[in-house]
Design a protein around this motif. Sequence first.
Motif, PDB file in Angstrom:
ATOM      1  N   VAL A  52      -2.223  15.511 -33.402  1.00 58.32           N
ATOM      2  CA  VAL A  52      -2.756  14.441 -32.562  1.00 58.32           C
ATOM      3  C   VAL A  52      -3.963  14.958 -31.787  1.00 58.32           C
ATOM      4  O   VAL A  52      -3.986  16.125 -31.370  1.00 58.32           O
ATOM      5  N   THR A  53      -4.973  14.099 -31.647  1.00 61.25           N
ATOM      6  CA  THR A  53      -6.146  14.430 -30.831  1.00 61.25           C
ATOM      7  C   THR A  53      -6.076  13.629 -29.537  1.00 61.25           C
ATOM      8  O   THR A  53      -5.957  12.402 -29.566  1.00 61.25           O
ATOM      9  N   VAL A  54      -6.139  14.342 -28.412  1.00 61.69           N
ATOM     10  CA  VAL A  54      -5.931  13.738 -27.101  1.00 61.69           C
ATOM     11  C   VAL A  54      -7.214  13.856 -26.278  1.00 61.69           C
ATOM     12  O   VAL A  54      -7.694  14.961 -26.044  1.00 61.69           O
ATOM     13  N   PRO A  55      -7.769  12.728 -25.812  1.00 64.25           N
ATOM     14  CA  PRO A  55      -8.934  12.807 -24.929  1.00 64.25           C
ATOM     15  C   PRO A  55      -8.484  13.171 -23.511  1.00 64.25           C
ATOM     16  O   PRO A  55      -7.530  12.580 -23.010  1.00 64.25           O
ATOM     17  N   VAL A  56      -9.165  14.130 -22.899  1.00 60.69           N
ATOM     18  CA  VAL A  56      -8.832  14.544 -21.523  1.00 60.69           C
ATOM     19  C   VAL A  56     -10.126  14.833 -20.769  1.00 60.69           C
ATOM     20  O   VAL A  56     -11.202  14.855 -21.351  1.00 60.69           O
ATOM     21  N   THR A  57     -10.008  15.057 -19.466  1.00 60.85           N
ATOM     22  CA  THR A  57     -11.131  15.539 -18.667  1.00 60.85           C
ATOM     23  C   THR A  57     -11.003  17.040 -18.456  1.00 60.85           C
ATOM     24  O   THR A  57      -9.914  17.530 -18.161  1.00 60.85           O
ATOM     25  N   THR A  58     -12.118  17.766 -18.633  1.00 63.53           N
ATOM     26  CA  THR A  58     -12.131  19.166 -18.215  1.00 63.53           C
ATOM     27  C   THR A  58     -13.262  19.371 -17.212  1.00 63.53           C
ATOM     28  O   THR A  58     -14.337  18.792 -17.356  1.00 63.53           O
ATOM     29  N   LEU A  59     -13.005  20.196 -16.204  1.00 65.79           N
ATOM     30  CA  LEU A  59     -14.013  20.495 -15.180  1.00 65.79           C
ATOM     31  C   LEU A  59     -14.245  22.000 -15.178  1.00 65.79           C
ATOM     32  O   LEU A  59     -13.291  22.788 -15.150  1.00 65.79           O
ATOM     33  N   CYS A  60     -15.507  22.408 -15.180  1.00 65.74           N
ATOM     34  CA  CYS A  60     -15.876  23.807 -15.407  1.00 65.74           C
ATOM     35  C   CYS A  60     -15.616  24.680 -14.173  1.00 65.74           C
ATOM     36  O   CYS A  60     -16.209  24.453 -13.106  1.00 65.74           O
ATOM     37  N   PRO A  61     -14.763  25.699 -14.267  1.00 61.78           N
ATOM     38  CA  PRO A  61     -14.461  26.585 -13.137  1.00 61.78           C
ATOM     39  C   PRO A  61     -15.686  27.351 -12.651  1.00 61.78           C
ATOM     40  O   PRO A  61     -15.850  27.551 -11.444  1.00 61.78           O
ATOM     41  N   CYS A  62     -16.564  27.748 -13.567  1.00 63.97           N
ATOM     42  CA  CYS A  62     -17.750  28.505 -13.183  1.00 63.97           C
ATOM     43  C   CYS A  62     -18.694  27.626 -12.382  1.00 63.97           C
ATOM     44  O   CYS A  62     -19.176  28.007 -11.310  1.00 63.97           O
TER      45      CYS A  62
ATOM     46  N   ASP B  19     -19.172  35.711 -11.557  1.00 61.55           N
ATOM     47  CA  ASP B  19     -19.061  35.611 -13.013  1.00 61.55           C
ATOM     48  C   ASP B  19     -17.604  35.314 -13.373  1.00 61.55           C
ATOM     49  O   ASP B  19     -16.818  36.205 -13.676  1.00 61.55           O
ATOM     50  N   VAL B  20     -17.261  34.025 -13.306  1.00 63.55           N
ATOM     51  CA  VAL B  20     -15.864  33.616 -13.492  1.00 63.55           C
ATOM     52  C   VAL B  20     -15.357  33.956 -14.891  1.00 63.55           C
ATOM     53  O   VAL B  20     -14.211  34.351 -15.084  1.00 63.55           O
ATOM     54  N   GLN B  21     -16.245  33.839 -15.877  1.00 65.77           N
ATOM     55  CA  GLN B  21     -15.833  34.127 -17.250  1.00 65.77           C
ATOM     56  C   GLN B  21     -15.360  35.573 -17.417  1.00 65.77           C
ATOM     57  O   GLN B  21     -14.495  35.847 -18.244  1.00 65.77           O
ATOM     58  N   SER B  22     -15.930  36.502 -16.628  1.00 67.99           N
ATOM     59  CA  SER B  22     -15.582  37.907 -16.791  1.00 67.99           C
ATOM     60  C   SER B  22     -14.286  38.300 -16.081  1.00 67.99           C
ATOM     61  O   SER B  22     -13.862  39.443 -16.165  1.00 67.99           O
TER      62      SER B  22
END
Lengths: 258, 258, 258, 258
Positions: B139-149, C6-9
């Motif tokens: 199954v393909t599920v649409p979601v929201t992702t928010l970038c931690p960096c 540098d969160v990725q690191s």
Amino acid sequence: MIEHPDVQSESDGRKVTINRVGVKNIRYPIVVEDRKNKTQHTVAKIDLYVELDSKERGTHMSRFLEVLNRYHQENLVANLEVFLLEIKKELKAQAAYARFEFPYFIEKTAPVSRIKSLLSYECIFEAAYSDEYKLMIGVTVPVTTLCPCSKEISEKGAHNQRSYVTVEVLFKEFVWLEELIELVEGSASCEIYSLLKRADEKYVTEKAYNNPHFVEDVVRELTLKLRADSRITSFKVESLNQESIHDHDAYAEVNFNG
Amino acid sequence: MIEHPDVQSESDGRKVTINRVGVKNIRYPIVVEDRKNKTQHTVAKIDLYVELDSKERGTHMSRFLEVLNRYHQENLVANLEVFLLEIKKELKAQAAYARFEFPYFIEKTAPVSRIKSLLSYECIFEAAYSDEYKLMIGVTVPVTTLCPCSKEISEKGAHNQRSYVTVEVLFKEFVWLEELIELVEGSASCEIYSLLKRADEKYVTEKAYNNPHFVEDVVRELTLKLRADSRITSFKVESLNQESIHDHDAYAEVNFNG
Amino acid sequence: MIEHPDVQSESDGRKVTINRVGVKNIRYPIVVEDRKNKTQHTVAKIDLYVELDSKERGTHMSRFLEVLNRYHQENLVANLEVFLLEIKKELKAQAAYARFEFPYFIEKTAPVSRIKSLLSYECIFEAAYSDEYKLMIGVTVPVTTLCPCSKEISEKGAHNQRSYVTVEVLFKEFVWLEELIELVEGSASCEIYSLLKRADEKYVTEKAYNNPHFVEDVVRELTLKLRADSRITSFKVESLNQESIHDHDAYAEVNFNG
Amino acid sequence: MIEHPDVQSESDGRKVTINRVGVKNIRYPIVVEDRKNKTQHTVAKIDLYVELDSKERGTHMSRFLEVLNRYHQENLVANLEVFLLEIKKELKAQAAYARFEFPYFIEKTAPVSRIKSLLSYECIFEAAYSDEYKLMIGVTVPVTTLCPCSKEISEKGAHNQRSYVTVEVLFKEFVWLEELIELVEGSASCEIYSLLKRADEKYVTEKAYNNPHFVEDVVRELTLKLRADSRITSFKVESLNQESIHDHDAYAEVNFNG
């Protein structure tokens, strides 16, 4: 020499003019004008049509390809009018039509690091030649939009997304694709780059947050700018926002006939 | 009765077994199992194949459709094994394969307003029957992702986007699509809804901001959850993030064979 | 100078190695090797990945683009190994992966009129570099197939259609895309051209009628030819026939691991 | 109760009316009218828009979904006018627009064996409600076309292919999708079926051979039939032939405004 019957040239008794008949979805390498680098190689999807008189049974499909073969390595943007005139003559038609869709690449400079990278823009040229020659040029520009409502009601953050803004224009004086792209990139929350270092990512995140745009704001800002450009006689502006909080898109469209 | 020669049944001297031969891209209305409502009507794109013995020249394409016509209005999820066995027998094959792609709809409740709306999930069932029966569901599920960096380095805001997370599993004990969807929706920055009122929009914006996820985080969280489920024997997890600051996507993939 | 975290690191405690993580669906202009004309400009859709060690939280997405920017105007076919090695080093990864999809154009000569025109072939290069470098090349070739059964049972005519035949190969000694294309075009009812005059149309119609091929025949003939080529170590052959009498496709596939 | 600011309801000073603004690409299960079986379940891609007055900053996107949620399980064909009127009222708009794209299934009977099978037709309903209600219905029908020129010049055989014929009509009196489909299927070289036994395959092969049609013939025959139907006020007819001897398509289009 053997004679093969020319069925297409038979006369037709049904008295139905065909508005457009021809070849569609041809993939072809082309050369287009580039404001900075003079020319650019790309690959197009091409449709070519003529109007077919009610008295003729069929058009001659191979002639479209013969004319295309003569022109594709030339700068097709600069020569579209003569190209279309040649199709019109070879096919003995009252009107000829051409549509080119192709990616066009521009080198962009990241806002802080100044690193350069290429971004691709999907372009359309739609040309028609009946009594006179008409050209519509269009471009789809990927941008960031950030929702004003989400920002206003939320303590922190705001949903944002990739949006595709399409501008199509008719003009009386030449307008570069690059000019349309700049207008769009200045009418969104932030422009988009292929390559961003961390300092750039901070910049574009904050710029978008400080510059929220509804899908309605994007098309209205663009409408004002395009109306103010005396070279442009009519236009269509669309924005499609790939909402990050939904699985459907938000969309707005303005049509202007000056 | 007139006899039409059966060219497909001729013997073939080339000694090449064909791994899969059959019909592809059939669009068909089907009925599938629904955890809450028992059954659900949807429309599938269907591929059906058999293995073809090196001695036979061709398979009998029409028989795939004959079997499909008998089963499509049944609950195909519950009957996939007998469906495939029937194809195997009718086509006299050593192995039979079926692939179904279809949207599946679930009623979701908005987090604050409690308003209900339907969300669509693209599903895959891939079944094989050679010596024994095997079923992969996905199954393909649409979601929201928010970038931690982006959140960490920016004073305000953070770029976020719609992401498509795909989970495909083999299991030894039945797993509902609904269970996989819940696992995915709990492994992103926030889940997605078709209908959100303003109080909901505030909720999902803030939840995503407080819950940043790299594409890598999404697939790792899911990997831990799927590994911990003793019913699941092997799986593949993918996330595709439609980056709001780029025109390309971020992607991560984990494969696990238990 | 300002320091951005540098969160990725950051180190990651979840102990999940990510098989592939990177950037997907980048559109980029590239230059590729051309057997006849030395090089050819085209536009690719590019995916670039690395394996991510279980101890690292994230990969550095921007570095993929930095390496790509250095190579795209070079001849990427000839330099794919060093390109991938550079990605592997810059990302400090155990394995790196690249996938390029692009149209490739070949000038073909019509069989009777000898008129020349360009035909486009969709190509794939898939490269992996973990301990050693591996390259898969593939191409999809449009051809005509004419149904042997329809010809045999019908008094006149036979249904025929456009088919897309895909060959993907691993080799120990270099194989040109042009060689694969020739193998495919010789394994169908007739090859396809962009531009055919009437004498050519008669030729291809009659050639296809005299040379009927089931979807099974196409993949078997190709299998025999590819097996006989000592440079090729393993391959996959697929044919998809856009049946003119149905709205679904016929399909066959052979996999060979030498 | 907490008050969330309603940013969309702010007044806008830019004086730009937005022709269409709303939600696009919603996937939703719907029920449609079926001439034979009363109703049919299918899945649609839906776009919903309103015109936005120059004085308002934004539309209320969630209301489109609220109205859709009330109607989708009803017979949407029969209720499209009230559905659109309700959107117009809820959004306080001068004009409302809806577009539905969905596959529609019809049971067909093979010409000789009389075996039944389902065939899928892609349909469009496009409705507008400003001063008055207008509905355009359209359908794309897969058919076989066989080239008259190829037949005439060749000793044996003739190239043929799958074609997609699209008819879109405005009417003053109701016209069934099934009627449009029958008109198209009678205007090609032969109609298409999902399931054909050998006797049927002989029939359709010979029928197509005896009934050659250029792309121009298809649109002209349809034009004459549609013009003769007094219920239909204007229409557009297109045919796209997936040429079996080329990798591009042949195309013809007739527009008629009565």
